[in-house]
Scaffold this motif. Structure first.
Motif, PDB file in Angstrom:
ATOM      1  N   MET A  58       0.831  -1.215   0.000  1.00 29.17           N
ATOM      2  CA  MET A  58       0.000   0.000   0.000  1.00 29.17           C
ATOM      3  C   MET A  58       0.864   1.263   0.000  1.00 29.17           C
ATOM      4  N   GLN A  59       1.981   1.234   0.682  1.00 24.42           N
ATOM      5  CA  GLN A  59       2.883   2.394   0.679  1.00 24.42           C
ATOM      6  C   GLN A  59       3.555   2.534  -0.679  1.00 24.42           C
ATOM      7  N   LEU A  60       3.980   1.424  -1.240  1.00 21.53           N
ATOM      8  CA  LEU A  60       4.690   1.460  -2.510  1.00 21.53           C
ATOM      9  C   LEU A  60       3.774   1.825  -3.682  1.00 21.53           C
ATOM     10  N   LEU A  61       2.478   1.576  -3.538  1.00 17.39           N
ATOM     11  CA  LEU A  61       1.525   1.938  -4.590  1.00 17.39           C
ATOM     12  C   LEU A  61       1.604   3.422  -4.913  1.00 17.39           C
ATOM     13  N   GLN A  62       1.882   4.215  -3.892  1.00 19.71           N
ATOM     14  CA  GLN A  62       1.918   5.668  -4.063  1.00 19.71           C
ATOM     15  C   GLN A  62       3.171   6.126  -4.784  1.00 19.71           C
ATOM     16  N   THR A  63       4.209   5.299  -4.804  1.00 23.12           N
ATOM     17  CA  THR A  63       5.479   5.714  -5.408  1.00 23.12           C
ATOM     18  C   THR A  63       5.692   5.137  -6.804  1.00 23.12           C
ATOM     19  N   ASP A  64       4.937   4.119  -7.174  1.00 20.80           N
ATOM     20  CA  ASP A  64       5.166   3.479  -8.466  1.00 20.80           C
ATOM     21  C   ASP A  64       3.817   3.037  -9.059  1.00 20.80           C
ATOM     22  N   PRO A  65       3.361   3.711 -10.117  1.00 19.80           N
ATOM     23  CA  PRO A  65       2.059   3.365 -10.707  1.00 19.80           C
ATOM     24  C   PRO A  65       2.007   1.943 -11.261  1.00 19.80           C
ATOM     25  N   ARG A  66       3.169   1.357 -11.545  1.00 20.40           N
ATOM     26  CA  ARG A  66       3.175  -0.029 -12.028  1.00 20.40           C
ATOM     27  C   ARG A  66       2.626  -0.969 -10.965  1.00 20.40           C
ATOM     28  N   LEU A  67       2.855  -0.630  -9.711  1.00 18.43           N
ATOM     29  CA  LEU A  67       2.341  -1.482  -8.640  1.00 18.43           C
ATOM     30  C   LEU A  67       0.813  -1.406  -8.562  1.00 18.43           C
ATOM     31  N   MET A  68       0.244  -0.267  -8.968  1.00 17.13           N
ATOM     32  CA  MET A  68      -1.223  -0.178  -9.052  1.00 17.13           C
ATOM     33  C   MET A  68      -1.717  -1.190 -10.084  1.00 17.13           C
ATOM     34  N   VAL A  70      -0.179  -3.905 -11.008  1.00 21.63           N
ATOM     35  CA  VAL A  70       0.018  -5.237 -10.424  1.00 21.63           C
ATOM     36  C   VAL A  70      -1.114  -5.559  -9.458  1.00 21.63           C
ATOM     37  N   PHE A  71      -1.453  -4.603  -8.605  1.00 23.82           N
ATOM     38  CA  PHE A  71      -2.524  -4.802  -7.625  1.00 23.82           C
ATOM     39  C   PHE A  71      -3.838  -5.112  -8.340  1.00 23.82           C
ATOM     40  N   LYS A  72      -4.106  -4.365  -9.417  1.00 26.08           N
ATOM     41  CA  LYS A  72      -5.339  -4.594 -10.186  1.00 26.08           C
ATOM     42  C   LYS A  72      -5.337  -6.001 -10.784  1.00 26.08           C
ATOM     43  N   GLU A  73      -4.192  -6.404 -11.340  1.00 27.83           N
ATOM     44  CA  GLU A  73      -4.103  -7.722 -11.959  1.00 27.83           C
ATOM     45  C   GLU A  73      -4.315  -8.834 -10.930  1.00 27.83           C
ATOM     46  N   LEU A  74      -3.752  -8.663  -9.749  1.00 26.03           N
ATOM     47  CA  LEU A  74      -3.841  -9.711  -8.728  1.00 26.03           C
ATOM     48  C   LEU A  74      -5.195  -9.764  -8.025  1.00 26.03           C
ATOM     49  N   THR A  75      -5.805  -8.583  -7.824  1.00 26.01           N
ATOM     50  CA  THR A  75      -7.036  -8.531  -7.018  1.00 26.01           C
ATOM     51  C   THR A  75      -8.299  -8.276  -7.827  1.00 26.01           C
ATOM     52  N   GLY A  76      -8.123  -7.722  -9.035  1.00 29.83           N
ATOM     53  CA  GLY A  76      -9.302  -7.335  -9.811  1.00 29.83           C
ATOM     54  C   GLY A  76      -9.849  -5.986  -9.359  1.00 29.83           C
ATOM     55  N   ILE A  77      -9.144  -5.316  -8.442  1.00 31.94           N
ATOM     56  CA  ILE A  77      -9.590  -4.019  -7.927  1.00 31.94           C
ATOM     57  C   ILE A  77      -8.771  -2.923  -8.604  1.00 31.94           C
ATOM     58  N   ASP A  78      -9.456  -2.026  -9.313  1.00 29.53           N
ATOM     59  CA  ASP A  78      -8.782  -0.925 -10.006  1.00 29.53           C
ATOM     60  C   ASP A  78      -8.819   0.312  -9.104  1.00 29.53           C
ATOM     61  N   LEU A  80      -7.144   3.105  -9.344  1.00 28.62           N
ATOM     62  CA  LEU A  80      -7.224   4.360 -10.096  1.00 28.62           C
ATOM     63  C   LEU A  80      -8.663   4.664 -10.488  1.00 28.62           C
ATOM     64  N   GLN A  81      -9.365   3.639 -10.958  1.00 30.68           N
ATOM     65  CA  GLN A  81     -10.765   3.838 -11.349  1.00 30.68           C
ATOM     66  C   GLN A  81     -11.607   4.197 -10.128  1.00 30.68           C
ATOM     67  N   MET A  82     -11.310   3.554  -9.003  1.00 27.03           N
ATOM     68  CA  MET A  82     -12.045   3.876  -7.770  1.00 27.03           C
ATOM     69  C   MET A  82     -11.824   5.336  -7.400  1.00 27.03           C
ATOM     70  N   ASN A  83     -10.591   5.822  -7.526  1.00 32.07           N
ATOM     71  CA  ASN A  83     -10.275   7.208  -7.209  1.00 32.07           C
ATOM     72  C   ASN A  83     -10.987   8.159  -8.174  1.00 32.07           C
ATOM     73  N   GLU A  84     -10.964   7.820  -9.474  1.00 32.53           N
ATOM     74  CA  GLU A  84     -11.662   8.646 -10.466  1.00 32.53           C
ATOM     75  C   GLU A  84     -13.153   8.673 -10.186  1.00 32.53           C
ATOM     76  N   ASP A  85     -13.722   7.521  -9.840  1.00 34.27           N
ATOM     77  CA  ASP A  85     -15.150   7.457  -9.514  1.00 34.27           C
ATOM     78  C   ASP A  85     -15.466   8.323  -8.300  1.00 34.27           C
ATOM     79  N   LYS A  86     -14.581   8.255  -7.310  1.00 36.52           N
ATOM     80  CA  LYS A  86     -14.788   9.053  -6.109  1.00 36.52           C
ATOM     81  C   LYS A  86     -14.722  10.541  -6.431  1.00 36.52           C
TER      82      LYS A  86
END
Length: 191
Positions: A58-68, A70-78, A80-86
């Motif tokens: 979660m800390q590294l997500l903020q420093t490297d968009p590639r990890l976002m 990766v997180f999306k690929e592993l969890t199915g949770i986007d 960035l899209q959640m942030n845009e929706d918010k």
């Protein structure tokens, strides 16, 4: 006890840590876009940090968009899209608040206008006529000011003159007319 497929992203029962095991890494490397990330030594270091301490993701997500990604690929949770929706939802809520505020202000202004009309209607005819003349004079003055600012002094004089006709005892209109003459360098007419 958890079932075999019950963890995040279908990574088994290991929870967040299971995403970073061999099964999770294989899933990532099977994706051609994400597999390229593993060619970067900095990304590999970050991935290794996540494998050692999954909470650090979660800390590294903020420093490297590639990890976002990766997180999306592993969890199915986007995320960035959640942030845009918010943000979109916040903008819609802000817009609704602004519209509600504008409607309330318009309603208040309308009520004030009606109150003034009722108040004026209850005045004697002579006072109502004076109020009407004052309104016409103010409208003429406002028009004159528009021309004055545009440096169309002849038109400004015309409208300030109309304002004086409506309310000859109002000094503001005479001052405005004098200001026009001053700008025209007709100092004698200023007096």
């Amino acid at each position: 006890m958890r079932s075999q497929g019950g963890g995040m992203g279908g990574m088994g029962g290991a929870g967040l840590g299971g995403m970073f095991g061999p099964e999770g890494e294989a899933k990532l490397k099977a994706n051609p876009r994400i597999a390229k990330y593993f060619e970067d030594p900095q990304f590999q270091t970050k991935w290794a940090m996540c494998q050692q301490n999954p909470q650090q993701m979660m800390q590294l997500l903020q420093t490297d968009p590639r990890l976002m990604d990766v997180f999306k690929e592993l969890t199915g949770i986007d995320l960035l899209q959640m942030n845009e929706d918010k943000q979109r939802q916040q903008a819609q809520e802000d817009d609704l608040r602004k519209k509600a505020k504008a409607a309330a202000e318009a309603k208040k202004a309308e009520e004030e206008r009606k109150r003034k009309e009722a108040e004026e209607a209850s005045l004697p005819e002579e006072e109502r006529a004076m109020i009407e003349l004052k309104k016409k004079a103010e409208a003429a003055k406002a028009e004159g000011t528009v021309f004055y600012k545009a440096r169309n002094f002849e038109k400004a004089l015309e409208f300030y003159g109309k304002a004086i006709e409506f309310c000859p005892n109002e000094l503001t209109y005479h001052s405005n007319k004098a200001a026009v003459y001053f700008e025209m360098k007709n100092y004698d007419a200023c007096l």
